[in-house]
Design a protein around this motif. Structure first.
Motif, mmCIF file in Angstrom:
data_model
loop_
_atom_site.group_PDB
_atom_site.id
_atom_site.type_symbol
_atom_site.label_atom_id
_atom_site.label_comp_id
_atom_site.label_asym_id
_atom_site.label_seq_id
_atom_site.Cartn_x
_atom_site.Cartn_y
_atom_site.Cartn_z
ATOM 1 N N CYS A 227 0.853 -1.195 0.000
ATOM 2 C CA CYS A 227 0.000 0.000 0.000
ATOM 3 C C CYS A 227 0.886 1.241 0.000
ATOM 4 O O CYS A 227 1.682 1.453 0.925
ATOM 5 C CB CYS A 227 -0.906 0.007 1.233
ATOM 6 S SG CYS A 227 -1.974 1.463 1.334
ATOM 7 N N PHE A 228 0.743 2.047 -1.033
ATOM 8 C CA PHE A 228 1.481 3.298 -1.122
ATOM 9 C C PHE A 228 1.024 4.238 -0.015
ATOM 10 O O PHE A 228 -0.170 4.415 0.206
ATOM 11 C CB PHE A 228 1.232 3.949 -2.491
ATOM 12 C CG PHE A 228 2.063 5.172 -2.743
ATOM 13 C CD1 PHE A 228 3.241 5.084 -3.460
ATOM 14 C CD2 PHE A 228 1.667 6.420 -2.265
ATOM 15 C CE1 PHE A 228 4.016 6.221 -3.702
ATOM 16 C CE2 PHE A 228 2.428 7.552 -2.498
ATOM 17 C CZ PHE A 228 3.612 7.450 -3.215
ATOM 18 N N VAL A 229 1.986 4.845 0.685
ATOM 19 C CA VAL A 229 1.670 5.828 1.720
ATOM 20 C C VAL A 229 2.457 7.105 1.435
ATOM 21 O O VAL A 229 3.522 7.078 0.822
ATOM 22 C CB VAL A 229 1.979 5.311 3.140
ATOM 23 C CG1 VAL A 229 1.007 4.213 3.525
ATOM 24 C CG2 VAL A 229 3.424 4.820 3.255
ATOM 25 N N PHE A 230 1.937 8.222 1.912
ATOM 26 C CA PHE A 230 2.510 9.522 1.564
ATOM 27 C C PHE A 230 3.540 9.986 2.588
ATOM 28 O O PHE A 230 3.396 11.044 3.194
ATOM 29 C CB PHE A 230 1.386 10.542 1.402
ATOM 30 C CG PHE A 230 0.492 10.247 0.226
ATOM 31 C CD1 PHE A 230 0.802 10.720 -1.039
ATOM 32 C CD2 PHE A 230 -0.647 9.472 0.388
ATOM 33 C CE1 PHE A 230 -0.009 10.450 -2.123
ATOM 34 C CE2 PHE A 230 -1.469 9.201 -0.696
ATOM 35 C CZ PHE A 230 -1.148 9.684 -1.954
ATOM 36 N N ASP A 231 4.570 9.174 2.795
ATOM 37 C CA ASP A 231 5.678 9.574 3.644
ATOM 38 C C ASP A 231 6.919 8.818 3.186
ATOM 39 O O ASP A 231 6.887 8.118 2.171
ATOM 40 C CB ASP A 231 5.362 9.344 5.134
ATOM 41 C CG ASP A 231 5.046 7.893 5.482
ATOM 42 O OD1 ASP A 231 5.871 7.015 5.149
ATOM 43 O OD2 ASP A 231 3.992 7.628 6.074
ATOM 44 N N GLU A 232 8.004 8.926 3.916
ATOM 45 C CA GLU A 232 9.261 8.350 3.465
ATOM 46 C C GLU A 232 9.272 6.825 3.419
ATOM 47 O O GLU A 232 10.173 6.238 2.812
ATOM 48 C CB GLU A 232 10.408 8.857 4.358
ATOM 49 C CG GLU A 232 10.697 10.341 4.183
ATOM 50 C CD GLU A 232 11.829 10.819 5.066
ATOM 51 O OE1 GLU A 232 12.374 9.989 5.839
ATOM 52 O OE2 GLU A 232 12.183 12.010 4.994
#
Length: 259
Positions: A227-232
């Motif tokens: 799952c793509f997440v919006f952090d590093e």
């Protein structure tokens, strides 16, 4: 050792004082030495935060003292470092941009299906009424490429504002099916499910808590990839551990949420 608590959470609730909340929450988050992003709008709050567990949970507990946020239920995961570079609080027109002002989730949500029920439906191949179930990915194409449900419908949108037009182009394909919209944490699929109902689709649900809650509450069956997440961390596996990412990808992921 994974000692850093990461949370994501949102709530659609009227916030006419969003501009005033910005300064208050920024001060509180910085005092707790948290990093991440808080988005505020008249329609609600959406936030992604990381730090020591006691500090993160203390910040959420303080938020819950405001009756509007009393039922916040963050999704949790752990990492060995803080995957954000700074603490940002921004006021925007929408906490998730759809450019469709008639969609007001705070005035009434679309029905939701919990992760365990969706897993059971996918396992048996139909819902509890014997109706065929399809999953509809409401995320951007680059997120879908990191992983999605088996046989999920993917309209290859590049931004969420394209979803309404994509729906109208493909609506006939969804008739007479049980449609479960999903996204990372629930915010986009909530707006999407309401729009689909407004467009006349009867059997529509949103996946409660999105992919992250599905990973948290099930074994991740019927989902392939991460799952793509919006952090590093960029991509989480179905055990909520981070997949190794390049520095370039990490920077791109964190920048995406600021747009």
């Amino acid at each position: 050792m994974n000692s850093v608590l990461n949370i994501s959470c949102y709530k659609f609730v009227p916030l006419p004082d969003a501009a005033q909340l910005k300064e208050t929450l920024l001060t509180q988050a910085r005092a707790a030495q948290l990093k991440g992003t808080i988005l505020l709008a008249e329609e609600g709050i959406n936030f992604f935060l990381a730090g020591p567990a006691e500090a993160v949970r203390g910040f959420v507990d303080a938020l819950r003292e405001d009756a509007r946020f009393a039922d916040l239920a963050p999704k949790e995961s752990w990492s060995d470092h803080v995957p954000f570079r700074k603490m940002l609080v921004k006021v925007k027109r929408e906490i998730i941009r759809m450019d469709h002002p008639t969609i007001r989730p705070a005035q009434g949500r679309a029905p939701a299906v919990d992760p365990a029920t969706l897993r059971r439906w996918l396992e048996q191949g139909h819902d509890d009424h014997g109706r065929a179930v399809v999953t509809l990915d409401t995320r951007n194409d680059f997120e879908v490429d990191a992983g999605t449900f088996d046989n999920a419908i993917d309209w290859r949108i590049s931004k969420f504002t394209e979803f309404p037009d994509a729906l109208r182009a493909h609506k006939s394909e969804l008739q007479d099916k049980t449609v479960v919209s999903f996204c990372t944490g629930g915010i986009r699929c909530e707006k999407a499910a309401i729009l689909m109902r407004e467009e006349g689709l009867e059997h529509v649900y949103q996946l409660e808590g999105g992919i992250l809650k599905y990973f948290e509450n099930t074994d991740g069956a019927h989902y392939h990839g991460g799952c793509f997440v919006f952090d590093e961390r960029v991509v989480l596996e179905n055990d909520l551990s981070a997949r190794t990412a390049t520095d370039t990808a990490a920077a791109a992921a964190e920048n995406a949420i600021k747009k």
